[in-house]
Design a protein around this motif. Structure first.
Motif, short mmCIF file in Angstrom:
data_model
loop_
_atom_site.label_atom_id
_atom_site.label_comp_id
_atom_site.label_asym_id
_atom_site.label_seq_id
_atom_site.Cartn_x
_atom_site.Cartn_y
_atom_site.Cartn_z
N TYR A 1 -3.50 -75.50 47.45
CA TYR A 1 -4.54 -76.31 48.07
C TYR A 1 -5.88 -76.02 47.40
O TYR A 1 -6.13 -74.94 46.90
CB TYR A 1 -4.63 -76.01 49.57
N GLY A 2 -6.73 -77.04 47.41
CA GLY A 2 -8.08 -76.85 46.91
C GLY A 2 -8.22 -76.88 45.41
O GLY A 2 -9.27 -76.53 44.87
N ASN A 3 -7.18 -77.33 44.68
CA ASN A 3 -7.29 -77.38 43.23
C ASN A 3 -7.53 -78.79 42.71
O ASN A 3 -7.48 -79.04 41.51
CB ASN A 3 -6.01 -76.81 42.59
N GLY A 4 -7.77 -79.72 43.63
CA GLY A 4 -8.09 -81.09 43.22
C GLY A 4 -6.89 -81.96 42.95
O GLY A 4 -7.03 -83.15 42.71
N GLY A 5 -5.69 -81.39 42.99
CA GLY A 5 -4.48 -82.18 42.73
C GLY A 5 -3.73 -82.48 44.02
O GLY A 5 -3.90 -81.80 45.02
N LYS A 6 -2.89 -83.50 43.99
CA LYS A 6 -2.10 -83.84 45.15
C LYS A 6 -0.86 -82.97 45.22
O LYS A 6 -0.23 -82.67 44.21
CB LYS A 6 -1.68 -85.32 45.08
N ASN A 7 -0.51 -82.58 46.43
CA ASN A 7 0.70 -81.82 46.66
C ASN A 7 1.82 -82.66 47.26
O ASN A 7 2.97 -82.22 47.30
CB ASN A 7 0.41 -80.66 47.62
N PHE A 8 1.48 -83.85 47.74
CA PHE A 8 2.43 -84.69 48.46
C PHE A 8 2.10 -86.14 48.20
O PHE A 8 0.94 -86.54 48.14
CB PHE A 8 2.32 -84.39 49.97
N GLY A 9 3.16 -86.94 48.05
CA GLY A 9 2.95 -88.38 47.88
C GLY A 9 4.13 -89.14 48.46
O GLY A 9 5.24 -88.62 48.53
N SER A 10 3.87 -90.36 48.90
CA SER A 10 4.93 -91.19 49.46
C SER A 10 4.59 -92.66 49.27
O SER A 10 3.41 -93.02 49.13
CB SER A 10 5.13 -90.91 50.97
N SER A 11 5.62 -93.48 49.23
CA SER A 11 5.42 -94.92 49.07
C SER A 11 4.73 -95.49 50.30
O SER A 11 5.00 -95.09 51.43
CB SER A 11 6.77 -95.61 48.84
N ARG A 12 3.88 -96.46 50.06
CA ARG A 12 3.11 -97.06 51.16
C ARG A 12 3.59 -98.47 51.50
O ARG A 12 3.20 -99.03 52.52
CB ARG A 12 1.63 -97.09 50.80
N LYS A 13 4.40 -99.05 50.62
CA LYS A 13 4.88 -100.41 50.88
C LYS A 13 6.23 -100.62 50.24
O LYS A 13 6.71 -99.78 49.49
CB LYS A 13 3.90 -101.45 50.39
#
Length: 206
Positions: free
Chosen positions: A194-206
């Motif tokens: 956390y806190g490194n400016g990068g995403k740790n999680f992603g998911s489709s939105r549509k």
């Protein structure tokens, strides 16, 4: 005095979650549930395929958008396969998490959702072409800009990698609960940076 004791989540909306991996992030559990429902709304019979994506040995990581490239590549590969074979429709959807423990590079846990009436199996994990496992390997090689033979060992298909959810089945609820339990691991807070400016999680939105 306030307590610093961590709040451990034991269930989510009546479903079991994994409790042996430490504290879970509830907002990730919500996204996991939403994405499974999103996939099922599109395809009442959905295949969910679990895979780990790692970097090949001695690979130099100079950017942080490889997961986005993988997703774009896999979508293009599926579109081409459907067009070639005239197999119907299947818009891929994804949930992914990036983790890093003591290794030099992060790795990704990912689940790919596909139309279960079109893609129901991964096939041989070591195939270079012709099945869904090969398409996943091709997409990761493309994302890294290497040949598919250079990622041997970098794409790992887990035990019981494929789940089938079918709204028409009498045991659909059990299918859903089993998959959600498996994916609740994605919500663990440990090994995420956390806190490194990068995403740790992603998911489709549509």
């Amino acid at each position: 005095m306030g307590s610093n004791k961590k709040k451990l989540i034991n269930t989510f909306q009546g479903m079991r979650v994994q409790t042996d991996c430490g504290e879970l992030d509830e907002k990730y559990l919500i996204k996991i549930d939403e994405t499974i429902k999103l996939a099922l709304n599109a395809y009442p019979r959905t295949s969910a395929m679990r895979v780990d994506l790692r970097y090949p040995k001695d690979y130099t990581v100079v950017e942080n958008n490889h997961i986005s490239k993988f997703i774009a590549s896999f979508k293009a590969i599926i579109r081409a396969d459907l067009k070639k074979k005239k197999r119907g429709k299947s818009t891929p959807r994804f949930i992914w998490v990036k983790e890093q423990d003591s290794s030099n590079h992060p790795h990704y846990h990912i689940v790919v959702f596909l139309n279960g009436n079109v893609y129901s199996h991964l096939g041989y994990f070591t195939a270079k072409e012709g099945n869904t496992a090969a398409r996943i390997r091709q997409a990761w090689a493309s994302a890294l800009g290497v040949h598919i033979i250079d990622i041997d060992g970098a794409v790992y298909f887990t035990d019981n990698a494929t789940y089938t959810l079918n709204k028409a089945d009498s045991n659909y609820k059990a299918q859903y609960d089993d998959l959600f339990y498996r994916l609740s691991y994605f919500a663990k807070k440990a090994t995420k940076r956390y806190g490194n400016g990068g995403k740790n999680f992603g998911s489709s939105r549509k």
